[in-house]
Design a protein around this motif. Structure first.
Motif: not given
Length: 85
Positions: A5-8
Motif C-alpha cells: 500500500n502507498t500513501e502519496r
C-alpha cells in the motif's frame, strides 16, 4: 506474492511471500514484511515452521520492498533448500 500500500507515492506497508507449491498445497518458504513498521524477514522450515523475524534492510519501506523482491527472485532456490532442512 507481493502486496503493498502507498500513501502519496510512498510505500507504507508491504508483504512479499515466497511459496512452494506441493501436492499437499502451498508451503510458505520466506516472508518479508513491514508489519512492525520496519523491514523484517521470517524464514520458515519444513520441521520448525516460522522462525524469529530479523531486520533485513535499514532503509525505507519502499527500498525494503524492492530488496525483498530482488532477493526472492535471485535466491529462491537457496531459500527452498533452506526450508527443506
Amino acid at each position: 506474492m507481493v502486496d503493498f500500500n502507498t500513501e502519496r507515492g510512498a510505500v507504507v506497508d508491504y508483504t512479499v511471500i515466497l511459496l512452494l507449491l506441493t501436492p499437499e498445497g502451498g508451503k510458505t518458504i520466506r516472508v518479508y514484511d513491514s508489519a512492525h513498521g520496519y523491514n523484517e524477514m521470517h524464514r520458515y522450515t519444513r520441521t520448525n515452521g516460522k522462525q524469529t523475524g530479523k531486520r533485513f534492510h535499514s532503509g525505507s519501506l519502499g527500498e525494503g520492498l524492492r530488496v525483498a523482491i530482488e532477493d526472492a527472485e535471485d535466491r529462491y532456490g537457496e531459500m527452498i533448500e533452506g526450508w527443506e532442512r
